[in-house]
Write a protein that holds these residues in place. Sequence first.
Motif, PDB file in Angstrom:
ATOM      1  N   TRP A   1      -3.680  -1.557   8.646  1.00  0.00           N
ATOM      2  CA  TRP A   1      -3.546  -2.515   7.561  1.00  0.00           C
ATOM      3  C   TRP A   1      -4.750  -3.443   7.453  1.00  0.00           C
ATOM      4  O   TRP A   1      -5.037  -3.976   6.379  1.00  0.00           O
ATOM      5  CB  TRP A   1      -2.274  -3.342   7.747  1.00  0.00           C
ATOM      6  CG  TRP A   1      -2.302  -4.237   8.966  1.00  0.00           C
ATOM      7  CD1 TRP A   1      -1.827  -3.956  10.197  1.00  0.00           C
ATOM      8  CD2 TRP A   1      -2.843  -5.562   9.047  1.00  0.00           C
ATOM      9  NE1 TRP A   1      -2.026  -5.000  11.056  1.00  0.00           N
ATOM     10  CE2 TRP A   1      -2.644  -6.013  10.371  1.00  0.00           C
ATOM     11  CE3 TRP A   1      -3.475  -6.421   8.139  1.00  0.00           C
ATOM     12  CZ2 TRP A   1      -3.055  -7.270  10.799  1.00  0.00           C
ATOM     13  CZ3 TRP A   1      -3.877  -7.684   8.566  1.00  0.00           C
ATOM     14  CH2 TRP A   1      -3.674  -8.097   9.883  1.00  0.00           C
TER      15      TRP A   1
ATOM     16  N   GLU B   1      -4.775   4.852   7.728  1.00  0.00           N
ATOM     17  CA  GLU B   1      -5.601   3.775   8.294  1.00  0.00           C
ATOM     18  C   GLU B   1      -4.760   2.545   8.546  1.00  0.00           C
ATOM     19  O   GLU B   1      -3.656   2.407   8.022  1.00  0.00           O
ATOM     20  CB  GLU B   1      -6.762   3.439   7.346  1.00  0.00           C
ATOM     21  CG  GLU B   1      -6.323   3.103   5.942  1.00  0.00           C
ATOM     22  CD  GLU B   1      -7.477   3.054   4.962  1.00  0.00           C
ATOM     23  OE1 GLU B   1      -7.347   2.345   3.949  1.00  0.00           O
ATOM     24  OE2 GLU B   1      -8.502   3.700   5.220  1.00  0.00           O
TER      25      GLU B   1
ATOM     26  N   THR C   1     -11.730  -4.776   3.525  1.00  0.00           N
ATOM     27  CA  THR C   1     -12.875  -4.056   2.953  1.00  0.00           C
ATOM     28  C   THR C   1     -12.474  -3.156   1.790  1.00  0.00           C
ATOM     29  O   THR C   1     -13.334  -2.647   1.077  1.00  0.00           O
ATOM     30  CB  THR C   1     -13.549  -3.204   4.039  1.00  0.00           C
ATOM     31  OG1 THR C   1     -12.604  -2.291   4.598  1.00  0.00           O
ATOM     32  CG2 THR C   1     -14.110  -4.095   5.137  1.00  0.00           C
ATOM     33  N   LYS C   2     -11.151  -2.959   1.605  1.00  0.00           N
ATOM     34  CA  LYS C   2     -10.666  -2.098   0.516  1.00  0.00           C
ATOM     35  C   LYS C   2      -9.515  -2.788  -0.211  1.00  0.00           C
ATOM     36  O   LYS C   2      -8.374  -2.318  -0.212  1.00  0.00           O
ATOM     37  CB  LYS C   2     -10.205  -0.746   1.068  1.00  0.00           C
ATOM     38  CG  LYS C   2     -11.279   0.025   1.812  1.00  0.00           C
ATOM     39  CD  LYS C   2     -10.717   1.307   2.421  1.00  0.00           C
ATOM     40  CE  LYS C   2     -11.765   2.064   3.205  1.00  0.00           C
ATOM     41  NZ  LYS C   2     -11.203   3.305   3.822  1.00  0.00           N
ATOM     42  N   PRO C   3      -9.785  -3.917  -0.873  1.00  0.00           N
ATOM     43  CA  PRO C   3      -8.686  -4.627  -1.551  1.00  0.00           C
ATOM     44  C   PRO C   3      -8.099  -3.859  -2.725  1.00  0.00           C
ATOM     45  O   PRO C   3      -6.990  -4.156  -3.156  1.00  0.00           O
ATOM     46  CB  PRO C   3      -9.354  -5.920  -2.009  1.00  0.00           C
ATOM     47  CG  PRO C   3     -10.808  -5.590  -2.107  1.00  0.00           C
ATOM     48  CD  PRO C   3     -11.077  -4.602  -1.020  1.00  0.00           C
ATOM     49  N   ALA C   4      -8.821  -2.872  -3.243  1.00  0.00           N
ATOM     50  CA  ALA C   4      -8.307  -2.092  -4.376  1.00  0.00           C
ATOM     51  C   ALA C   4      -7.106  -1.248  -4.007  1.00  0.00           C
ATOM     52  O   ALA C   4      -6.418  -0.726  -4.898  1.00  0.00           O
ATOM     53  CB  ALA C   4      -9.422  -1.211  -4.938  1.00  0.00           C
ATOM     54  N   GLU C   5      -6.809  -1.098  -2.722  1.00  0.00           N
ATOM     55  CA  GLU C   5      -5.668  -0.293  -2.300  1.00  0.00           C
ATOM     56  C   GLU C   5      -4.333  -1.005  -2.498  1.00  0.00           C
ATOM     57  O   GLU C   5      -3.280  -0.390  -2.389  1.00  0.00           O
ATOM     58  CB  GLU C   5      -5.818   0.099  -0.831  1.00  0.00           C
ATOM     59  CG  GLU C   5      -6.987   1.038  -0.560  1.00  0.00           C
ATOM     60  CD  GLU C   5      -7.149   1.350   0.916  1.00  0.00           C
ATOM     61  OE1 GLU C   5      -7.902   2.282   1.241  1.00  0.00           O
ATOM     62  OE2 GLU C   5      -6.517   0.647   1.733  1.00  0.00           O
TER      63      GLU C   5
ATOM     64  N   ARG D   1       0.846  -1.192   0.000  1.00  0.00           N
ATOM     65  CA  ARG D   1       0.000   0.000   0.000  1.00  0.00           C
ATOM     66  C   ARG D   1       0.882   1.242   0.000  1.00  0.00           C
ATOM     67  O   ARG D   1       2.039   1.198   0.423  1.00  0.00           O
ATOM     68  CB  ARG D   1      -0.941   0.014   1.209  1.00  0.00           C
ATOM     69  CG  ARG D   1      -1.904  -1.153   1.251  1.00  0.00           C
ATOM     70  CD  ARG D   1      -3.088  -0.892   2.165  1.00  0.00           C
ATOM     71  NE  ARG D   1      -2.709  -0.464   3.493  1.00  0.00           N
ATOM     72  CZ  ARG D   1      -3.595  -0.198   4.454  1.00  0.00           C
ATOM     73  NH1 ARG D   1      -4.897  -0.319   4.214  1.00  0.00           N
ATOM     74  NH2 ARG D   1      -3.194   0.188   5.648  1.00  0.00           N
TER      75      ARG D   1
ATOM     76  N   VAL E   1      -1.817   5.928   2.356  1.00  0.00           N
ATOM     77  CA  VAL E   1      -2.864   5.036   2.861  1.00  0.00           C
ATOM     78  C   VAL E   1      -2.438   4.425   4.189  1.00  0.00           C
ATOM     79  O   VAL E   1      -3.237   4.317   5.127  1.00  0.00           O
ATOM     80  CB  VAL E   1      -3.182   3.941   1.822  1.00  0.00           C
ATOM     81  CG1 VAL E   1      -4.170   2.927   2.391  1.00  0.00           C
ATOM     82  CG2 VAL E   1      -3.735   4.557   0.548  1.00  0.00           C
TER      83      VAL E   1
ATOM     84  N   THR F   1      -7.800  -2.809   7.358  1.00  0.00           N
ATOM     85  CA  THR F   1      -8.891  -2.293   6.520  1.00  0.00           C
ATOM     86  C   THR F   1      -8.804  -2.800   5.095  1.00  0.00           C
ATOM     87  O   THR F   1      -9.706  -2.541   4.294  1.00  0.00           O
ATOM     88  CB  THR F   1      -8.859  -0.754   6.509  1.00  0.00           C
ATOM     89  OG1 THR F   1      -7.594  -0.306   6.007  1.00  0.00           O
ATOM     90  CG2 THR F   1      -9.059  -0.214   7.921  1.00  0.00           C
ATOM     91  N   ILE F   2      -7.723  -3.533   4.772  1.00  0.00           N
ATOM     92  CA  ILE F   2      -7.564  -4.048   3.421  1.00  0.00           C
ATOM     93  C   ILE F   2      -8.643  -5.062   3.079  1.00  0.00           C
ATOM     94  O   ILE F   2      -8.973  -5.283   1.909  1.00  0.00           O
ATOM     95  CB  ILE F   2      -6.160  -4.677   3.261  1.00  0.00           C
ATOM     96  CG1 ILE F   2      -5.826  -4.849   1.779  1.00  0.00           C
ATOM     97  CG2 ILE F   2      -6.094  -6.016   3.981  1.00  0.00           C
ATOM     98  CD1 ILE F   2      -5.734  -3.571   1.018  1.00  0.00           C
TER      99      ILE F   2
END
Length: 299
Positions: free
Chosen positions: A68, A66, A73-77, A58, A62, A70-71
């Motif tokens: 780590w 926040e 729910t946000k795999p696009a990061e 990441r 990012v 949270t990935i």
Amino acid sequence: MSTATATAPTGLEAGAPRRSLASKLVDRLGSGAVQVVMVVLGLFWLVPTLGLLVVSMRTTQVNNAEGWWTIFTKPAELTIQNYANLLGSGFTASFWNTVLITVPTTVLVIGIAAMAAYAFAWMDFRGRDTAFLVVVGLLIVPIQIALIPVASLYGAAGIFGSLPGVILFHVAFGLPFAIFLLRNFFVGIPASLLEAARMDGASEWKIFASVVFPLGKPAIASLGIFQFLWVWNDMLIALVFADTGNQPMTKYLQSQMRQFGSNVDILSSGAFMSLIIPLVLFFAFQRYFVQGMMAGSVK
């Protein structure tokens, strides 16, 4: 006239050995429920490694905003740009320097220690026991007391700051433990095998290469893994004896440390890259490693 009646002892039968608490715990560790608990604990143990992998994939912005986790729910990061930037920097050269230091050191330590251990285990020569006691005594010598004398010696020899100097230092301090470990393993080899080889006309070198060395694979694999990891992860020797042009990964990553960790993208990706080779090595020789650790524990 009264007759006495014998009463059976309560609890354990007469003569039955009393089981210790340790043996009861060993039996319980084999149950399915305990194995599940151990698997769960193992997964929790891997959480920091998973977090390191996520952080390394990441951007710095990012990671600063926040956690780590949270990935999920946000795999696009996720991105591999950090690794692309890392490989385009001086990390690549430091990676190969680490390989050039670790591989020769491990090979030399195993080769020299195996021959010395065979001599201590199965060859009779004058002063053998005294020499082995000296080797065992060298196990307690701390590396720190040799840094200044060896640095002066390297300066006089003209190898200070070079890769051969780093390799020689690691070999010298890796040999005592290696000889001690392999000698104790080689002593357990049946003497009848060596006597049979001698009766067939085999020389000591032939016996070592054809009988002792193949039988010692478990201990040699265990030693190889330990020695590889020690040198691969070393930073003290690299800081003292390796200059900037010959620095391994540990020294390179240490030089990238900045205030407040603003370059966490470089440190995290570099740290995870340094994990790959040791993991591959361990899983490749896992079978021999377990055999070597268990050698001698069961008669």
